[in-house]
Design an enzyme around this catalytic site. Sequence first.
Site, PDB file in Angstrom:
ATOM      1  N   ASP A  18       0.807  -1.212   0.000  1.00 27.35           N
ATOM      2  CA  ASP A  18       0.000   0.000   0.000  1.00 27.35           C
ATOM      3  C   ASP A  18       0.843   1.266   0.000  1.00 27.35           C
ATOM      4  O   ASP A  18       1.430   1.630   1.016  1.00 27.35           O
ATOM      5  CB  ASP A  18      -0.917  -0.017   1.224  1.00 27.35           C
TER       6      ASP A  18
ATOM      7  N   ASP B  83      -1.947   5.434  -5.592  1.00 22.98           N
ATOM      8  CA  ASP B  83      -2.235   4.505  -4.500  1.00 22.98           C
ATOM      9  C   ASP B  83      -2.416   3.081  -5.004  1.00 22.98           C
ATOM     10  O   ASP B  83      -3.433   2.746  -5.598  1.00 22.98           O
ATOM     11  CB  ASP B  83      -3.499   4.971  -3.774  1.00 22.98           C
TER      12      ASP B  83
END
EC number: 3.4.23.-
Length: 509
Positions: free
Chosen positions: A120, A302
């Site tokens: 992440d 992201d």
Amino acid sequence: MQFLWLCLLSAVTLQFTGTLAFYPIKLPDFTKGLVSNHGSIDRRFFTFPGLYKHAHTGSTTLNIRRGPSNYRRDNNYPAQIASPPTAPNTLGINNDGYDFSYFSEVKVGSEGQKMWMLIDTGASGTWVFGSDCTSKACGRHNTFGKEDSKTIKVTDEKWGVTYGTGKVSGVIVNDTMSFAGFELVTPFGSASTASDDFLNYPMDGILGIGPQDPNAKTPTVVQLLMQQKLLKSNVIGINLQRASEGATDGQITFGDIDKSKFSGELIYSNVVPDGYQWEIAMDDLIMDGKSLNLKGRTGIIDTGTSFLILPPADADLIHSMIPQANKGSGFYTLPCSTKVDIKLSIGGVEYTIQPDDYVGNETATKGTCNSLIVGRQILGPKQWLVGDVFLKNVYSVFDFDKNRVGLAARKYAGTKNPPSSTPSPGMFLLHAILCPKTISVLMLHIDPTSNKAPSGGSPGLPAESGSDSTTNGEATNGATSSPNSSSSVLTPTWLTLAVFFAIGSSLWS
């Protein structure tokens, strides 16, 4: 009935507390602003039927990792496993076979407990399910605790994440994490309780590789790697494999760049001023050669977000350029045969977004599919959340020293029409205000033994390794500041995407 669940989430340590709010909002009335006026940490959840076009991949054969009972209990998750990496400091990034989530294997503690960790770039904190957790969700995942390591040190510092229908909470622990050739002693969250929502989450935890708030008191995994001078260079290179291409070269390289994964040169864009996430200026969106004049937008890069999520007005404009696209019940729909050429211009370069990546699953209307370009007002009026719909098309580099993001057109071995990048006529740069940190997790409900839709149970995913690394030239544009396996044919029956936004305070502050 589809719902958009808006939840205010608080992340707590001894130094930080928050309040909880829960906002159910019916779709398709999704054009209203959803930015919370509450402080601290905000979480918003999107719930919807599976959005992946089943015909996109046809019958996907996935490896099902099955280990001894003391390794994995009943959490045999399907995944498309990345090839073992050959380069140093490289970790394979696997996916769920449907390009919705990307994760890697990390070994934790003195005994090397294997944990599947969501990779992440939108989060800086790292956490795992603790072995003292008696919640049902923990029983479906690998856990880690005192019995798994002789070197674990449990602190009395409280840690937790609270959201609409439940929470994950516990304490901060310190122990070894081993990945990509590194062995690092680091603090991380250990969840002793978890809501039933996590029954559907594929990961055993999150490996946060986003930039840290400079005011945070606890170092992140990446900060520790840099402080101990373990990296050749303070950069991270990522390429995400596309399931429909049969690719197995997903990988994350710590401290280096893999030139074999992209064509042309990397073009860098500086992170916006005071940005505590990988947010960069974007120039425009081009569709079939026509500029949409979407100037002044910024995007948070992201890896933890599946879709391209943008303000409703921008989504409306984009879909107005797609023949027969319609605003459906919560999501836009478009013909499954859509081949509109979409390019996102960043740093003076136009990067192609393949139709396979933005056209989702077929709806109840034959020949009509959901769009994976999603209109939601979850950030600022000109902020986009740039997730895997885009990132599968590029190789991305996150430069911690120079606070910038590099992009280049992704290579796919054997692909007839690989993603391309071409110079754009110009670029418009904007210094954006501080916006939320972002992480996202999705849930797949899959029967791991057949192609029939199950009536209950948990979804799937595991992880392994992938590929090689070399350095390359660079160019810059940007804002001016600052263990046995078997196979099964699987079909997703439903999907829930949870997009998390942390505002103003770090989980580790």
